[in-house]
Design a protein around this motif. Structure first.
Motif, short mmCIF file in Angstrom:
data_model
loop_
_atom_site.label_atom_id
_atom_site.label_comp_id
_atom_site.label_asym_id
_atom_site.label_seq_id
_atom_site.Cartn_x
_atom_site.Cartn_y
_atom_site.Cartn_z
N GLY A 126 0.77 -1.23 0.00
CA GLY A 126 0.00 0.00 0.00
C GLY A 126 0.80 1.29 0.00
O GLY A 126 0.23 2.37 0.13
N ASN A 127 2.12 1.20 -0.15
CA ASN A 127 2.99 2.37 -0.10
C ASN A 127 4.02 2.34 -1.23
O ASN A 127 4.40 1.27 -1.69
CB ASN A 127 3.76 2.40 1.23
CG ASN A 127 2.85 2.50 2.41
OD1 ASN A 127 2.12 3.46 2.56
ND2 ASN A 127 2.87 1.49 3.26
N PRO A 128 4.54 3.51 -1.61
CA PRO A 128 5.64 3.52 -2.57
C PRO A 128 6.88 2.88 -1.94
O PRO A 128 7.28 3.24 -0.82
CB PRO A 128 5.89 5.01 -2.83
CG PRO A 128 4.63 5.69 -2.43
CD PRO A 128 4.07 4.87 -1.31
N VAL A 129 7.45 1.91 -2.63
CA VAL A 129 8.66 1.21 -2.19
C VAL A 129 9.70 1.39 -3.28
O VAL A 129 9.41 1.29 -4.47
CB VAL A 129 8.38 -0.29 -1.94
CG1 VAL A 129 9.66 -1.06 -1.67
CG2 VAL A 129 7.39 -0.47 -0.79
N TYR A 130 10.94 1.62 -2.85
CA TYR A 130 12.06 1.83 -3.77
C TYR A 130 13.02 0.67 -3.59
O TYR A 130 13.34 0.28 -2.46
CB TYR A 130 12.71 3.18 -3.47
CG TYR A 130 11.70 4.29 -3.64
CD1 TYR A 130 11.52 4.89 -4.87
CD2 TYR A 130 10.86 4.65 -2.59
CE1 TYR A 130 10.53 5.86 -5.05
CE2 TYR A 130 9.87 5.62 -2.76
CZ TYR A 130 9.72 6.21 -3.99
OH TYR A 130 8.74 7.15 -4.17
N TYR A 131 13.48 0.12 -4.72
CA TYR A 131 14.25 -1.11 -4.64
C TYR A 131 15.17 -1.28 -5.84
O TYR A 131 15.03 -0.61 -6.86
CB TYR A 131 13.30 -2.32 -4.54
CG TYR A 131 12.40 -2.51 -5.74
CD1 TYR A 131 12.74 -3.41 -6.74
CD2 TYR A 131 11.23 -1.79 -5.88
CE1 TYR A 131 11.92 -3.59 -7.86
CE2 TYR A 131 10.41 -1.97 -6.98
CZ TYR A 131 10.76 -2.86 -7.97
OH TYR A 131 9.95 -3.03 -9.06
N THR A 132 16.11 -2.19 -5.68
CA THR A 132 16.94 -2.68 -6.79
C THR A 132 16.62 -4.16 -6.86
O THR A 132 15.52 -4.52 -7.21
CB THR A 132 18.44 -2.39 -6.55
OG1 THR A 132 18.81 -2.90 -5.26
CG2 THR A 132 18.75 -0.91 -6.63
N ASP A 133 17.55 -5.00 -6.44
CA ASP A 133 17.27 -6.44 -6.37
C ASP A 133 16.49 -6.80 -5.10
O ASP A 133 15.95 -7.88 -4.99
CB ASP A 133 18.57 -7.24 -6.40
CG ASP A 133 19.30 -7.10 -7.72
OD1 ASP A 133 18.62 -6.84 -8.74
OD2 ASP A 133 20.53 -7.22 -7.74
N GLU A 134 16.49 -5.90 -4.14
CA GLU A 134 15.76 -6.10 -2.90
C GLU A 134 15.13 -4.79 -2.45
O GLU A 134 15.54 -3.71 -2.88
CB GLU A 134 16.67 -6.67 -1.81
CG GLU A 134 17.92 -5.86 -1.56
CD GLU A 134 18.93 -6.62 -0.72
OE1 GLU A 134 18.52 -7.37 0.19
OE2 GLU A 134 20.12 -6.45 -0.96
N ASN A 135 14.14 -4.87 -1.59
CA ASN A 135 13.48 -3.67 -1.10
C ASN A 135 14.46 -2.87 -0.25
O ASN A 135 15.10 -3.42 0.65
CB ASN A 135 12.26 -4.04 -0.26
CG ASN A 135 11.21 -4.75 -1.08
OD1 ASN A 135 10.99 -4.42 -2.24
ND2 ASN A 135 10.55 -5.72 -0.48
#
Length: 122
Positions: A47-56
């Motif tokens: 329910g929220n914006p999450v920023y990640y590459t290979d993992e959160n």
């Protein structure tokens, strides 16, 4: 790595649900993140914006009385000279913002840079 972004519709939907007092904080946090880290992926998770590459890596969460910038990893390892980073989790920590004046773009960018460096060295 290609960058995946939330669609404008998803972003507008998320922001429309943010309490009025915290919309500007949420929008400014997102702008700071996208302007300084365009290579990060962004998606709505939990329910929220999450920023990640290979993992959160970190998230933005607008709550009833604050906006939270939360770090999934290495929270305890981030520089915290002013004691703004809160929490007791083994890896997770967060910063709460209650007004726009509390946002320090330079500090936010530095925390994210530190986090990315720590994850890279894992």
């Amino acid at each position: 790595m290609s960058c995946q972004r939330i669609s404008a519709k998803d972003t507008e939907n998320y922001v429309s649900k943010v309490p009025k007092l915290y919309k500007e904080i949420t929008q400014q946090l997102r702008k700071t993140i996208l302007d300084n880290f365009p290579h990060l992926n962004e998606a709505i998770k939990w329910g929220n914006p999450v920023y990640y590459t290979d993992e959160n890596l970190f998230y933005v969460s607008a709550n009833k009385d604050h906006v939270k910038l939360g770090f999934f990893l290495h929270g305890p390892d981030l520089d915290n000279p002013d004691g703004l980073i809160e929490g007791t989790g083994a890896k997770m920590r967060h910063v709460k913002y209650r007004n726009l004046n509390e946002l320090n773009e330079k500090q936010i960018v530095e925390w994210i840079r530190q986090l990315l460096e720590l994850v890279e060295n894992d």
